[in-house]
Motif scaffolding. Structure first.
Motif, PDB file in Angstrom:
ATOM      1  N   ASN A  52       0.681  -0.848   0.297  1.00  0.00           N
ATOM      2  CA  ASN A  52       0.132  -0.089  -0.413  1.00  0.00           C
ATOM      3  C   ASN A  52       1.002   1.146  -0.077  1.00  0.00           C
ATOM      4  O   ASN A  52       1.449   1.385   0.853  1.00  0.00           O
ATOM      5  N   ILE A  53       0.853   2.145  -1.016  1.00  0.00           N
ATOM      6  CA  ILE A  53       1.674   3.623  -1.429  1.00  0.00           C
ATOM      7  C   ILE A  53       0.237   4.621  -0.226  1.00  0.00           C
ATOM      8  O   ILE A  53      -0.430   4.321  -0.103  1.00  0.00           O
ATOM      9  N   LYS A  54       1.003   5.086   0.679  1.00  0.00           N
ATOM     10  CA  LYS A  54       0.291   6.280   0.656  1.00  0.00           C
ATOM     11  C   LYS A  54       0.995   7.321   0.455  1.00  0.00           C
ATOM     12  O   LYS A  54       2.494   7.574   1.165  1.00  0.00           O
ATOM     13  N   TYR A  55       0.372   8.744   0.769  1.00  0.00           N
ATOM     14  CA  TYR A  55       1.402  10.115   0.767  1.00  0.00           C
ATOM     15  C   TYR A  55       0.181  10.466   0.629  1.00  0.00           C
ATOM     16  O   TYR A  55      -1.522  10.415   0.717  1.00  0.00           O
ATOM     17  N   GLY A  79       5.319  16.440   0.078  1.00  0.00           N
ATOM     18  CA  GLY A  79       4.095  15.593   1.569  1.00  0.00           C
ATOM     19  C   GLY A  79       4.824  14.352   2.692  1.00  0.00           C
ATOM     20  O   GLY A  79       6.248  14.596   1.960  1.00  0.00           O
ATOM     21  N   LEU A  80       4.137  13.626   2.545  1.00  0.00           N
ATOM     22  CA  LEU A  80       4.016  12.450   3.025  1.00  0.00           C
ATOM     23  C   LEU A  80       4.248  11.131   1.964  1.00  0.00           C
ATOM     24  O   LEU A  80       3.575  11.704   1.353  1.00  0.00           O
ATOM     25  N   PHE A  81       4.952  10.353   2.228  1.00  0.00           N
ATOM     26  CA  PHE A  81       5.134   9.601   1.760  1.00  0.00           C
ATOM     27  C   PHE A  81       5.507   7.960   2.158  1.00  0.00           C
ATOM     28  O   PHE A  81       6.718   8.099   3.097  1.00  0.00           O
ATOM     29  N   THR A  82       4.884   7.078   1.669  1.00  0.00           N
ATOM     30  CA  THR A  82       5.734   6.205   2.524  1.00  0.00           C
ATOM     31  C   THR A  82       4.820   4.376   1.604  1.00  0.00           C
ATOM     32  O   THR A  82       3.892   4.574   1.330  1.00  0.00           O
ATOM     33  N   ILE A  83       5.690   2.840   1.897  1.00  0.00           N
ATOM     34  CA  ILE A  83       4.890   2.538   1.253  1.00  0.00           C
ATOM     35  C   ILE A  83       4.822   1.485   2.308  1.00  0.00           C
ATOM     36  O   ILE A  83       6.001   1.134   3.138  1.00  0.00           O
ATOM     37  N   ASN A  84       3.866   0.512   2.614  1.00  0.00           N
ATOM     38  CA  ASN A  84       3.269  -0.102   2.909  1.00  0.00           C
ATOM     39  C   ASN A  84       3.215  -1.669   3.056  1.00  0.00           C
ATOM     40  O   ASN A  84       2.932  -1.784   2.125  1.00  0.00           O
ATOM     41  N   ILE A  85       4.521  -2.493   3.173  1.00  0.00           N
ATOM     42  CA  ILE A  85       4.637  -3.931   2.682  1.00  0.00           C
ATOM     43  C   ILE A  85       3.937  -5.143   4.181  1.00  0.00           C
ATOM     44  O   ILE A  85       5.034  -5.055   4.680  1.00  0.00           O
ATOM     45  N   LYS A  86       3.184  -5.354   4.224  1.00  0.00           N
ATOM     46  CA  LYS A  86       2.324  -5.880   4.738  1.00  0.00           C
ATOM     47  C   LYS A  86       2.621  -5.492   6.823  1.00  0.00           C
ATOM     48  O   LYS A  86       1.889  -4.190   6.076  1.00  0.00           O
ATOM     49  N   GLU A  87       3.041  -5.980   7.383  1.00  0.00           N
ATOM     50  CA  GLU A  87       3.534  -5.035   8.411  1.00  0.00           C
ATOM     51  C   GLU A  87       4.433  -4.514   8.884  1.00  0.00           C
ATOM     52  O   GLU A  87       4.708  -3.589   9.619  1.00  0.00           O
ATOM     53  N   ASN A  88       4.881  -3.719   7.239  1.00  0.00           N
ATOM     54  CA  ASN A  88       6.372  -3.422   6.993  1.00  0.00           C
ATOM     55  C   ASN A  88       6.639  -2.309   6.258  1.00  0.00           C
ATOM     56  O   ASN A  88       5.590  -1.593   6.140  1.00  0.00           O
ATOM     57  N   GLU A  89       7.012  -0.872   7.187  1.00  0.00           N
ATOM     58  CA  GLU A  89       6.696   0.771   6.498  1.00  0.00           C
ATOM     59  C   GLU A  89       8.457   1.088   6.495  1.00  0.00           C
ATOM     60  O   GLU A  89       9.133   0.643   6.651  1.00  0.00           O
ATOM     61  N   TYR A  90       8.487   0.784   4.930  1.00  0.00           N
ATOM     62  CA  TYR A  90       9.274   1.346   4.343  1.00  0.00           C
ATOM     63  C   TYR A  90       9.685   2.859   4.553  1.00  0.00           C
ATOM     64  O   TYR A  90      11.342   2.963   4.784  1.00  0.00           O
ATOM     65  N   ILE A  91       9.225   4.185   4.749  1.00  0.00           N
ATOM     66  CA  ILE A  91       9.701   5.214   5.138  1.00  0.00           C
ATOM     67  C   ILE A  91       8.490   5.957   6.636  1.00  0.00           C
ATOM     68  O   ILE A  91       7.485   5.068   6.536  1.00  0.00           O
ATOM     69  N   SER A 199      -0.247   6.516  -8.711  1.00  0.00           N
ATOM     70  CA  SER A 199      -0.137   7.218  -9.810  1.00  0.00           C
ATOM     71  C   SER A 199      -0.688   8.190 -10.944  1.00  0.00           C
ATOM     72  O   SER A 199      -0.411   9.366  -9.953  1.00  0.00           O
ATOM     73  N   LEU A 200      -1.862   7.705 -10.946  1.00  0.00           N
ATOM     74  CA  LEU A 200      -3.186   8.033 -11.626  1.00  0.00           C
ATOM     75  C   LEU A 200      -3.109   9.185 -10.168  1.00  0.00           C
ATOM     76  O   LEU A 200      -4.071  10.191 -10.681  1.00  0.00           O
TER      77      LEU A 200
END
Length: 229
Positions: A52-55, A79-91, A199-200
């Protein structure tokens, strides 16, 4: 009617094949119809929790960008940005209720993040390995290892200096060490769909702020990347 009650009613109808009307709002006519709806909801929830991409664009920046005289001065949108990969947070990502000042301390370059993700997605078509560098820390990388229809995603640390934001050859990350998560398995279709959809959505938000922003070189580059898929 609360969501829990809706699910309970729908499951009951799925099990019994009944038709009910509650408060004049919900009419459950066929078992198969609601089965399909529930399956769609379940897939959506599962997909969002898997990759899940969050921004979020800062509110003050949206107000600033809406002024015609200022909008074309921007080469980046923050702004804010991260990617959640299952229970893990990239940023690291702040809480929704945090103040604007606190959120600013997590500021990320949104256009560049989406460009890098789409460039990585393009490379995945012909490469079994792709890694993208975290924009704010050149030692942190998000690694994608493709195995058939699955992507194994890891966060790695590598202190080897590289100018480019994307690496398609693992040998260039010599001496890497796994960081907070390793080889998290995600279907490649979910990764592709999430990058494209978000992205869209980002482009649509930019257009809603001020359509003139679409003429920015970086936005044009991002749109061209999206259109290649």
């Amino acid at each position: 009617m609360k969501i829990r009650a809706v699910f309970a009613a729908a499951f009951s109808c799925c099990a019994n094949g009944c038709s009910i009307v509650e408060e004049g709002v919900w009419e459950l006519k066929t078992k198969y119809y609601w089965y399909l709806i529930l399956q769609g909801l379940i897939r959506m929830i599962q997909n969002n929790s898997v990759f899940n991409i969050k921004y979020e664009i800062f509110d003050e920046d949206i107000d600033y960008l809406k002024t015609t005289d200022n909008s074309l001065e921007y080469e980046e949108i923050y702004g804010l940005f991260t990617i959640n990969i299952k229970e893990n947070e990239y940023i690291l990502y702040p809480d929704q209720d945090d103040s604007e000042e606190i959120k600013r301390s997590y500021s990320e370059s949104l256009i560049t993040h989406f460009i890098v993700l789409n460039e990585a997605l393009k490379l995945m078509n012909n490469n079994q390995y792709v890694a993208i560098k975290y924009l704010e820390d050149s030692t942190i990388w998000l690694e994608f290892r493709i195995e058939n229809d699955i992507v194994l995603i890891s966060k790695v640390y590598c202190d080897m200096y590289r100018m480019k934001d994307i690496c398609a050859n693992e040998k260039y990350l010599r001496g890497k060490r796994y960081y907070s998560f390793k080889n998290v398995s995600v279907p490649i279709k979910i990764v592709r769909d999430e990058i494209r959809v978000k992205s869209l959505r980002f482009i649509d938000e930019i257009r809603a702020i001020d359509s003139k922003l679409l003429s920015l070189l970086k936005i044009k580059h991002l749109i061209n990347l999206i259109n290649t898929f």
